[in-house]
Design an enzyme around this catalytic site. Structure first.
Site, PDB file in Angstrom:
ATOM      1  N   HIS A  22      64.761 -29.818 -53.542  1.00  0.00           N
ATOM      2  CA  HIS A  22      65.872 -29.713 -54.499  1.00  0.00           C
ATOM      3  C   HIS A  22      66.166 -31.071 -55.133  1.00  0.00           C
ATOM      4  O   HIS A  22      66.552 -31.151 -56.294  1.00  0.00           O
ATOM      5  CB  HIS A  22      67.136 -29.194 -53.786  1.00  0.00           C
ATOM      6  CG  HIS A  22      66.963 -27.795 -53.265  1.00  0.00           C
ATOM      7  ND1 HIS A  22      67.548 -26.706 -53.850  1.00  0.00           N
ATOM      8  CD2 HIS A  22      66.240 -27.311 -52.219  1.00  0.00           C
ATOM      9  CE1 HIS A  22      67.211 -25.603 -53.189  1.00  0.00           C
ATOM     10  NE2 HIS A  22      66.422 -25.956 -52.183  1.00  0.00           N
ATOM     11  N   ASP A 114      73.188 -27.883 -58.209  1.00  0.00           N
ATOM     12  CA  ASP A 114      72.203 -26.964 -57.628  1.00  0.00           C
ATOM     13  C   ASP A 114      72.905 -25.620 -57.412  1.00  0.00           C
ATOM     14  O   ASP A 114      74.064 -25.575 -56.982  1.00  0.00           O
ATOM     15  CB  ASP A 114      71.713 -27.522 -56.292  1.00  0.00           C
ATOM     16  CG  ASP A 114      70.471 -26.787 -55.793  1.00  0.00           C
ATOM     17  OD1 ASP A 114      69.399 -27.412 -55.749  1.00  0.00           O
ATOM     18  OD2 ASP A 114      70.570 -25.581 -55.454  1.00  0.00           O
ATOM     19  N   SER A 137      64.082 -22.460 -57.751  1.00  0.00           N
ATOM     20  CA  SER A 137      62.983 -21.564 -57.379  1.00  0.00           C
ATOM     21  C   SER A 137      62.591 -20.712 -58.582  1.00  0.00           C
ATOM     22  O   SER A 137      63.038 -20.979 -59.705  1.00  0.00           O
ATOM     23  CB  SER A 137      63.404 -20.697 -56.200  1.00  0.00           C
ATOM     24  OG  SER A 137      62.295 -19.947 -55.746  1.00  0.00           O
ATOM     25  N   SER A 358      53.763 -22.174 -49.904  1.00  0.00           N
ATOM     26  CA  SER A 358      54.290 -21.511 -51.106  1.00  0.00           C
ATOM     27  C   SER A 358      55.722 -21.917 -51.435  1.00  0.00           C
ATOM     28  O   SER A 358      56.517 -21.095 -51.916  1.00  0.00           O
ATOM     29  CB  SER A 358      54.169 -19.976 -51.011  1.00  0.00           C
ATOM     30  OG  SER A 358      52.829 -19.619 -50.855  1.00  0.00           O
ATOM     31  N   GLY A 359      56.062 -23.172 -51.194  1.00  0.00           N
ATOM     32  CA  GLY A 359      57.308 -23.733 -51.723  1.00  0.00           C
ATOM     33  C   GLY A 359      57.197 -23.712 -53.247  1.00  0.00           C
ATOM     34  O   GLY A 359      56.083 -23.807 -53.799  1.00  0.00           O
ATOM     35  N   SER A 362      55.648 -26.961 -54.949  1.00  0.00           N
ATOM     36  CA  SER A 362      54.220 -27.080 -54.645  1.00  0.00           C
ATOM     37  C   SER A 362      53.419 -26.080 -55.472  1.00  0.00           C
ATOM     38  O   SER A 362      52.353 -26.402 -56.017  1.00  0.00           O
ATOM     39  CB  SER A 362      53.964 -26.830 -53.156  1.00  0.00           C
ATOM     40  OG  SER A 362      54.579 -27.841 -52.400  1.00  0.00           O
ATOM     41  N   GLU A 365      53.264 -27.196 -59.060  1.00  0.00           N
ATOM     42  CA  GLU A 365      52.400 -28.380 -59.192  1.00  0.00           C
ATOM     43  C   GLU A 365      50.930 -27.955 -59.146  1.00  0.00           C
ATOM     44  O   GLU A 365      50.092 -28.490 -59.867  1.00  0.00           O
ATOM     45  CB  GLU A 365      52.725 -29.386 -58.077  1.00  0.00           C
ATOM     46  CG  GLU A 365      54.067 -30.104 -58.306  1.00  0.00           C
ATOM     47  CD  GLU A 365      54.716 -30.698 -57.055  1.00  0.00           C
ATOM     48  OE1 GLU A 365      55.902 -31.071 -57.136  1.00  0.00           O
ATOM     49  OE2 GLU A 365      54.059 -30.764 -55.996  1.00  0.00           O
TER      50      GLU A 365
HETATM   51  N1  UDP Z   1      55.473 -33.472 -51.417  1.00  0.00           N
HETATM   52  C1  UDP Z   1      55.024 -34.783 -51.452  1.00  0.00           C
HETATM   53  N2  UDP Z   1      54.133 -35.181 -50.493  1.00  0.00           N
HETATM   54  C2  UDP Z   1      53.655 -34.349 -49.527  1.00  0.00           C
HETATM   55  C3  UDP Z   1      54.108 -33.018 -49.498  1.00  0.00           C
HETATM   56  C4  UDP Z   1      55.015 -32.609 -50.468  1.00  0.00           C
HETATM   57  O1  UDP Z   1      55.416 -35.579 -52.325  1.00  0.00           O
HETATM   58  O2  UDP Z   1      52.857 -34.797 -48.713  1.00  0.00           O
HETATM   59  C5  UDP Z   1      56.432 -33.036 -52.454  1.00  0.00           C
HETATM   60  C6  UDP Z   1      55.815 -31.986 -53.358  1.00  0.00           C
HETATM   61  O3  UDP Z   1      55.100 -32.610 -54.415  1.00  0.00           O
HETATM   62  C7  UDP Z   1      57.017 -31.175 -53.803  1.00  0.00           C
HETATM   63  C8  UDP Z   1      58.005 -31.322 -52.644  1.00  0.00           C
HETATM   64  O4  UDP Z   1      57.544 -32.400 -51.840  1.00  0.00           O
HETATM   65  O5  UDP Z   1      57.544 -31.726 -54.995  1.00  0.00           O
HETATM   66  C9  UDP Z   1      58.058 -30.092 -51.758  1.00  0.00           C
HETATM   67  O6  UDP Z   1      58.778 -29.094 -52.401  1.00  0.00           O
HETATM   68  P1  UDP Z   1      58.445 -27.548 -52.182  1.00  0.00           P
HETATM   69  O7  UDP Z   1      59.416 -26.781 -53.015  1.00  0.00           O
HETATM   70  O8  UDP Z   1      57.021 -27.264 -52.437  1.00  0.00           O
HETATM   71  O9  UDP Z   1      58.665 -27.290 -50.638  1.00  0.00           O
HETATM   72  P2  UDP Z   1      59.888 -27.591 -49.633  1.00  0.00           P
HETATM   73  O10 UDP Z   1      59.692 -28.974 -49.152  1.00  0.00           O
HETATM   74  O11 UDP Z   1      61.179 -27.403 -50.389  1.00  0.00           O
HETATM   75  O12 UDP Z   1      59.693 -26.583 -48.550  1.00  0.00           O
END
Ligand code: UDP
Length: 458
Positions: A22, A114, A137, A358-359, A362, A365
């Site tokens: 977030h 948010d 999301s 599946s965040g 991610s 990206e």
């Molecule tokens: N991320 C990163 N390095 C890592 C793993 C994740 O910078 O080794 C970043 C990724 O690029 C994304 C965020 O952390 O922007 C993770 O967000 P996401 O919504 O995918 O998952 P969450 O962490 O909320 O479960």
């Protein structure tokens, strides 16, 4: 000449939820709005506070969150849902006081919060301050969440979530297709208090409908039907202006240090040969699951870059539970780090597939870099996003990470077989759509102009 501030020289207060998935999009949004001329104040909790030195162009205001000193027995500091529910109560007065002080210094055009900060709607209302929400999301996820009260009324949720039936239905739920009962059940995986998750979702939906608009980190073409449904059901304007990371990378808001040595390791690997494995900033797993993942990767015989976040395996600091013989088995074929520069990794030509939880960030990206996915959803919005990746956009496959043999099979099928190359083609097609949406006249470009107009009109 008048000393009145120009319309888009006005100050905006942005209030990110203090979790990595977030924080990143809110700071990227702040940068985007700053380039449009707005002055930015970021209001943040002490918990997971941002590194201000990376943002000399913004003002920061810290509010107390009561987290470290709390003796509340219902608070589980390791569970994000519990923390979010706690903060939605403990931050009410601190946010109000902060906004009052800010307004005394200089009028604020609006609060951008948010969507999961549901309490901020009543605070903004009490100060006559317009509130716009950032939903981090997918649009389809909000539609599924919005349908939960109805499912609840029909007794479906009670049956599915609380009675935990043995047989989960894998057929799509009418009106929510392609989402299945199994997906709905997985939203509540590993949470302490299922009632707490439902309360949070219901409050988020209610207060989002009361906001002046919703900003989305997505592009319209990815979710046209969901965009139309939300515009109709929520009766407030929606602004899909993303993907945000195409304007600004997320590295400056990273809470963990990104290990850049992975880039030179990737330079040594053949094109599209590497499985990139990362389950984001929150997901945790047990020793058995971790060990299965390790052997699955080893037996796939493919190269891999694996992010093992410290603390992500219950009861271990970092790699203590790597199975014996694993390192010898994989040798130079594998690279394990604590945290990676993910966007750059996904953009590297050596990456063949992304094995992800599946965040939403991610997933976006990965789509933007045309990289197909292997989806092992953990909880919250992940099962819904994974279902869209596999069944609607068809740029990924689902995988139960507890099954060692399955892991090897799926990895090889995406990297080496026809299935993978078809997914890659569809992914490239989405990538082209993203690029078009960001250009002048494209949907995200236009939505951003409309958002700026709305803010100026408030
Ligand atoms: N991320 C990163 N390095 C890592 C793993 C994740 O910078 O080794 C970043 C990724 O690029 C994304 C965020 O952390 O922007 C993770 O967000 P996401 O919504 O995918 O998952 P969450 O962490 O909320 O479960």
């Amino acid at each position: 000449m008048s000393n009145e501030p120009q319309p888009n020289n006005r100050r905006l207060a942005l209030f990110p939820l203090p979790f990595q998935g977030h924080i990143n999009p809110m700071h990227q949004l702040a940068n985007i709005l700053h380039t449009k001329g707005f002055k930015i104040t970021i209001i943040h909790t002490r918990f997971n506070s941002p590194n201000q030195s990376n943002y000399p162009q913004f003002t920061f205001k810290s509010i107390s969150d009561g987290l470290s000193e709390s003796k509340n027995k219902n608070l589980n500091p390791d569970n994000p849902n519990s923390v979010i529910n706690f903060l939605n109560k403990s931050c009410i007065d601190p946010l109000r006081d902060c906004l009052v002080k800010l307004q005394e210094e200089e009028p604020i055009a609006c609060l951008i919060s948010d969507a999961l900060w549901h309490f901020s709607q009543s605070v903004a209302d009490s100060l006559n301050l317009p509130r716009i929400v950032l939903r981090t999301s997918s649009m389809s996820c909000l539609l599924v969440y919005a349908a939960l009260p109805l499912l609840n009324k029909n007794g479906f949720l009670i049956k599915t979530i609380f009675e935990e039936e043995e047989e989960e239905d894998e057929e799509p739920i009418p009106d929510l297709s392609p989402i299945t009962e199994k997906d709905i059940l997985e939203i509540f995986n590993d949470v302490d208090c299922k009632d707490g998750v439902l309360d949070l979702i219901f409050s988020m939906i209610k207060t989002t409908k009361a906001a002046s608009g919703i900003i989305w980190n997505t592009f319209k073409e990815l979710e046209e039907p969901a965009f139309s449904a939300i515009t109709k059901d929520f009766c407030i304007p929606s602004f899909p202006i993303g993907p945000f990371h195409k304007y600004f990378p997320a590295s400056s808001s990273s809470l963990l240090e990104q290990d850049r040595s992975v880039m030179s390791w990737l330079d040594l690997q053949p094109v599209r040969s590497v499985v990139y494995v990362s389950f984001g900033s929150i997901a945790q797993m047990g020793e058995a699951e971790f060990s299965n993942m390790a052997w699955g990767l080893a037996k796939s015989k493919q190269r891999f870059l694996w992010v093992v976040r410290p603390g992500s395996v219950f009861g271990s600091e970092w790699l203590q539970y790597l199975p014996q013989g694993f390192i010898e088995e994989v040798g130079e074929r594998g690279c394990i780090v604590k945290w990676a520069p993910q966007q750059e990794v996904l953009a590297h030509g050596a990456i063949g597939v992304f094995w992800t939880h599946s965040g939403y960030n991610s997933t976006l990206e990965s789509i933007c870099e045309g990289v197909p996915m292997i989806c092992s959803p953990y909880a919250y919005d992940h099962p819904i996003i994974a279902r869209y990746v596999t069944d609607v956009w068809r740029v990924g496959v689902m995988l139960d990470k507890g099954k060692e043999e399955e892991i090897g099979k799926k990895v090889r099928s995406v990297i080496m077989e026809e299935e993978g190359s078809e997914m890659r083609q569809r992914s490239k097609f989405l990538q082209e759509k993203v690029n078009r949406s960001m250009k002048e006249g494209g949907s995200s470009y236009e939505s951003l102009e409309n958002l700026v107009d709305l803010i100026i009109s408030l």
